[in-house]
Design a protein around this motif. Structure first.
Motif, mmCIF file in Angstrom:
data_model
loop_
_atom_site.group_PDB
_atom_site.id
_atom_site.type_symbol
_atom_site.label_atom_id
_atom_site.label_comp_id
_atom_site.label_asym_id
_atom_site.label_seq_id
_atom_site.Cartn_x
_atom_site.Cartn_y
_atom_site.Cartn_z
ATOM 1 N N ALA A 68 6.225 23.705 -10.610
ATOM 2 C CA ALA A 68 6.728 25.034 -10.941
ATOM 3 C C ALA A 68 6.745 25.966 -9.736
ATOM 4 O O ALA A 68 7.341 27.048 -9.792
ATOM 5 C CB ALA A 68 5.890 25.655 -12.057
ATOM 6 N N VAL A 69 6.075 25.554 -8.643
ATOM 7 C CA VAL A 69 6.063 26.377 -7.435
ATOM 8 C C VAL A 69 7.474 26.414 -6.855
ATOM 9 O O VAL A 69 8.166 25.396 -6.816
ATOM 10 C CB VAL A 69 5.069 25.814 -6.400
ATOM 11 C CG1 VAL A 69 5.181 26.563 -5.075
ATOM 12 C CG2 VAL A 69 3.654 25.895 -6.939
ATOM 13 N N GLY A 70 7.891 27.573 -6.409
ATOM 14 C CA GLY A 70 9.228 27.718 -5.852
ATOM 15 C C GLY A 70 9.215 28.492 -4.552
ATOM 16 O O GLY A 70 8.340 29.336 -4.325
ATOM 17 N N SER A 71 10.188 28.197 -3.693
ATOM 18 C CA SER A 71 10.325 28.886 -2.415
ATOM 19 C C SER A 71 11.506 29.849 -2.491
ATOM 20 O O SER A 71 12.014 30.162 -3.569
ATOM 21 C CB SER A 71 10.536 27.864 -1.292
ATOM 22 O OG SER A 71 11.749 27.152 -1.512
ATOM 23 N N THR A 72 11.961 30.296 -1.336
ATOM 24 C CA THR A 72 13.108 31.204 -1.283
ATOM 25 C C THR A 72 14.331 30.587 -1.928
ATOM 26 O O THR A 72 15.101 31.265 -2.614
ATOM 27 C CB THR A 72 13.418 31.559 0.182
ATOM 28 O OG1 THR A 72 12.251 32.086 0.799
ATOM 29 C CG2 THR A 72 14.527 32.599 0.262
ATOM 30 N N ASP A 73 14.527 29.297 -1.716
ATOM 31 C CA ASP A 73 15.700 28.619 -2.270
ATOM 32 C C ASP A 73 15.700 28.692 -3.792
ATOM 33 O O ASP A 73 16.727 28.985 -4.420
ATOM 34 C CB ASP A 73 15.715 27.161 -1.809
ATOM 35 C CG ASP A 73 17.094 26.537 -1.930
ATOM 36 O OD1 ASP A 73 18.075 27.286 -2.050
ATOM 37 O OD2 ASP A 73 17.192 25.297 -1.900
ATOM 38 N N VAL A 123 2.595 32.088 -10.204
ATOM 39 C CA VAL A 123 1.910 32.438 -11.452
ATOM 40 C C VAL A 123 2.241 31.414 -12.524
ATOM 41 O O VAL A 123 1.359 30.950 -13.267
ATOM 42 C CB VAL A 123 2.299 33.858 -11.897
ATOM 43 C CG1 VAL A 123 1.799 34.128 -13.316
ATOM 44 C CG2 VAL A 123 1.728 34.899 -10.936
ATOM 45 N N GLN A 124 3.522 31.039 -12.629
ATOM 46 C CA GLN A 124 3.933 30.036 -13.602
ATOM 47 C C GLN A 124 3.251 28.700 -13.338
ATOM 48 O O GLN A 124 2.823 28.018 -14.276
ATOM 49 C CB GLN A 124 5.451 29.858 -13.548
ATOM 50 C CG GLN A 124 6.244 31.042 -14.059
ATOM 51 C CD GLN A 124 6.014 31.280 -15.539
ATOM 52 O OE1 GLN A 124 6.246 30.403 -16.370
ATOM 53 N NE2 GLN A 124 5.534 32.468 -15.867
ATOM 54 N N ALA A 125 3.133 28.325 -12.063
ATOM 55 C CA ALA A 125 2.470 27.066 -11.726
ATOM 56 C C ALA A 125 1.007 27.100 -12.142
ATOM 57 O O ALA A 125 0.465 26.105 -12.631
ATOM 58 C CB ALA A 125 2.587 26.814 -10.220
ATOM 59 N N GLY A 126 0.359 28.249 -11.976
ATOM 60 C CA GLY A 126 -1.031 28.378 -12.391
ATOM 61 C C GLY A 126 -1.179 28.330 -13.894
ATOM 62 O O GLY A 126 -2.085 27.666 -14.423
ATOM 63 N N GLN A 127 -0.310 29.019 -14.598
ATOM 64 C CA GLN A 127 -0.379 29.042 -16.062
ATOM 65 C C GLN A 127 -0.117 27.674 -16.664
ATOM 66 O O GLN A 127 -0.729 27.284 -17.650
ATOM 67 C CB GLN A 127 0.617 30.062 -16.607
ATOM 68 C CG GLN A 127 0.226 31.510 -16.361
ATOM 69 C CD GLN A 127 1.235 32.483 -16.936
ATOM 70 O OE1 GLN A 127 2.428 32.176 -17.063
ATOM 71 N NE2 GLN A 127 0.770 33.671 -17.294
#
Length: 276
Positions: free
Chosen positions: A231-236, A221-225
């Motif tokens: 801003a995309v994040g994984s489990t890490d 959502v943050q990456a889209g905004q």
């Protein structure tokens, strides 16, 4: 009975038996991965450097350090492929009797997505087993997000994808506290005390998994905004955010993920496989 007879007796004698075996291997492989991931995150919560990275690929990579590591990695790869086969079987054969309506087709599509979710990890484990080394795909989500942002309305697509992932996380919580997850395990052969323990372990595990998925969705959502793939994040990254909230928060979620791994190992043995 000789050792050869024992091995032959374990070989599936029909396609249905083969699919069931693959499904059980898949549950076991996922259980091992989540158990290791939870342990690594617990080490991070305790301030141990070796637990600093606690994503699925790191958990799989740690198997290399164990005796017979390549054999274990091969098991993980085959097991995850087995899980993918099982999920596709659920979707194509409609083993859960979801039907062909909009909601039924949506659920059957989810089975396919759920299976494909582990395809990258299966490939990574397979390459480690065969070659002893493999490139991590931790930046794959950021690369994909960058491509999506290049499309018309790409930022909205990322935002929508994030909301979907958050919804899946909330659904994991619903499964945990509605008890629906327990329908996939036949623990009737266990004493009451052990059945209760298995049930509580599953509740903790699905809750923790829901929390992590919710955070991954939040990053989308943050990456889209922000229209920013970074801003995309994984489990890490989800673990990093939990660690910023304090070691207790990270430790609780980590213990929950380890519990999810244990529950999946139980499901591997006592799984209910309908429609096969």
């Amino acid at each position: 009975m000789s050792a050869a007879d024992t091995l032959l007796s374990a070989v599936p004698t029909s396609p249905a038996a083969g699919i069931k075996t693959l499904a059980r291997l898949g549950f076991a492989a996922i259980g091992v991965v989540y158990l290791l991931m939870g342990v690594l995150a617990l080490l991070a919560a305790a301030g141990q450097q070796q637990g600093a990275h606690a994503d699925k690929e790191e958990a799989v990579q740690r198997l290399q350090d164990l005796p017979g590591g390549r054999v274990l990695l091969g098991f993980i790869a085959v097991g995850l492929v087995g899980y993918i086969v099982w999920r596709f079987t659920q979707a194509v054969r409609d083993t859960e009797s979801k039907g062909s309506g909009a909601s039924g087709l949506g659920m059957r599509l989810w089975y396919i997505v759920s299976g494909l979710f582990y395809s990258g990890l299966a490939l990574y484990a397979g390459r480690l087993a065969l070659n002893g080394r493999a490139e991590k795909g931790s930046d794959a989500s950021k690369t994909l997000a960058a491509h999506v942002l290049g499309w018309p309305g790409g930022d909205w697509l990322l935002l929508l994808g994030g909301l979907v992932v958050i919804g899946i996380g909330l659904f994991q919580g619903f499964r945990a506290y509605s008890g629906r997850f327990h329908r996939d395990v036949d623990a009737s052969a266990l004493p009451d005390s052990q059945r209760r323990l298995v049930y509580r372990t599953g509740q903790a595990g699905f809750t923790a998994r829901g929390v992590v998925l919710g955070l991954v969705g939040y990053f989308l959502v943050q990456a889209g905004q922000q229209a920013r793939a970074g801003a995309v994040g994984s489990t890490d990254e989800a673990f990093d955010l939990l660690a910023a909230m304090g070691p207790v928060v990270l430790g609780v979620v980590a213990a929950g993920l380890a519990a999810y791994g244990l529950y999946m190992l139980v499901q591997a043995k006592y799984s209910v496989l309908r429609g096969i």
